[in-house]
Design a protein around this motif. Structure first.
Motif, PDB file in Angstrom:
ATOM      1  N   MET A   1       0.838  -1.180   0.000  1.00 27.69           N
ATOM      2  CA  MET A   1       0.000   0.000   0.000  1.00 27.69           C
ATOM      3  C   MET A   1       0.885   1.247   0.000  1.00 27.69           C
ATOM      4  O   MET A   1       1.780   1.377   0.836  1.00 27.69           O
ATOM      5  N   ILE A   2       0.634   2.151  -0.911  1.00 27.90           N
ATOM      6  CA  ILE A   2       1.362   3.418  -0.996  1.00 27.90           C
ATOM      7  C   ILE A   2       0.578   4.475  -0.230  1.00 27.90           C
ATOM      8  O   ILE A   2      -0.575   4.750  -0.545  1.00 27.90           O
ATOM      9  N   ARG A   3       1.222   5.057   0.771  1.00 28.50           N
ATOM     10  CA  ARG A   3       0.579   6.042   1.643  1.00 28.50           C
ATOM     11  C   ARG A   3       0.865   7.449   1.109  1.00 28.50           C
ATOM     12  O   ARG A   3       2.027   7.801   0.891  1.00 28.50           O
ATOM     13  N   VAL A   4      -0.200   8.251   0.911  1.00 30.37           N
ATOM     14  CA  VAL A   4      -0.091   9.554   0.263  1.00 30.37           C
ATOM     15  C   VAL A   4      -0.581  10.658   1.196  1.00 30.37           C
ATOM     16  O   VAL A   4      -1.608  10.510   1.861  1.00 30.37           O
ATOM     17  N   ASP A  26      -4.098   0.186  -4.476  1.00 37.11           N
ATOM     18  CA  ASP A  26      -2.769   0.199  -3.862  1.00 37.11           C
ATOM     19  C   ASP A  26      -2.376   1.558  -3.277  1.00 37.11           C
ATOM     20  O   ASP A  26      -1.230   1.763  -2.899  1.00 37.11           O
ATOM     21  N   LEU A  27      -3.334   2.504  -3.200  1.00 37.54           N
ATOM     22  CA  LEU A  27      -3.064   3.830  -2.657  1.00 37.54           C
ATOM     23  C   LEU A  27      -3.965   4.123  -1.468  1.00 37.54           C
ATOM     24  O   LEU A  27      -5.132   3.747  -1.460  1.00 37.54           O
ATOM     25  N   GLU A  28      -3.407   4.828  -0.468  1.00 38.27           N
ATOM     26  CA  GLU A  28      -4.178   5.229   0.698  1.00 38.27           C
ATOM     27  C   GLU A  28      -3.819   6.674   1.041  1.00 38.27           C
ATOM     28  O   GLU A  28      -2.638   6.995   1.230  1.00 38.27           O
ATOM     29  N   ASP A  49       4.552   7.689   2.082  1.00 40.22           N
ATOM     30  CA  ASP A  49       5.448   7.261   1.003  1.00 40.22           C
ATOM     31  C   ASP A  49       5.617   8.367  -0.042  1.00 40.22           C
ATOM     32  O   ASP A  49       6.688   8.520  -0.625  1.00 40.22           O
ATOM     33  N   ILE A  50       4.535   9.112  -0.293  1.00 37.24           N
ATOM     34  CA  ILE A  50       4.521  10.170  -1.302  1.00 37.24           C
ATOM     35  C   ILE A  50       3.809  11.388  -0.722  1.00 37.24           C
ATOM     36  O   ILE A  50       2.764  11.251  -0.070  1.00 37.24           O
ATOM     37  N   LYS A  77       9.719  11.680  -0.375  1.00 35.85           N
ATOM     38  CA  LYS A  77       9.411  11.743  -1.808  1.00 35.85           C
ATOM     39  C   LYS A  77       8.292  12.766  -1.997  1.00 35.85           C
ATOM     40  O   LYS A  77       7.166  12.551  -1.553  1.00 35.85           O
TER      41      LYS A  77
END
Length: 81
Positions: A1-4, A26-28, A49-50, A77
């Motif tokens: 999971m990509i945490r934004v 895959d995004l949260e 993560d982003i 990032k």
């Protein structure tokens, strides 16, 4: 999971981007900030993560916020939007 983390002073932009990102499995979205100062605080607390960073904002602009984040957390990032 990509945490934004979303950082943008326009509520409708945050709502729209957040709604779209939530359709991706895959995004949260882990947080939202309405100015650069709040973005710095949330980025350092949440360590996403982003970071999606707007450039023109009140209190602290995106360039200043990005510099502050990277000073404390060089591995961050940041995507400028």
């Amino acid at each position: 999971m990509i945490r934004v983390l979303l950082v943008d002073d326009h509520e409708m932009v945050r709502i729209g981007v957040s709604t779209y990102l939530q359709t991706q499995s895959d995004l949260e979205v882990v947080g939202q900030a309405e100015n650069g100062e709040e973005g710095v605080r949330l980025a350092l607390a949440l360590r996403p993560d982003i970071i999606l960073m707007d450039m023109v904002m009140p209190v602290m602009n995106g360039a200043e916020a990005t510099a502050e984040i990277l000073k404390e957390w060089p591995e961050a990032k940041v995507i400028i939007v």
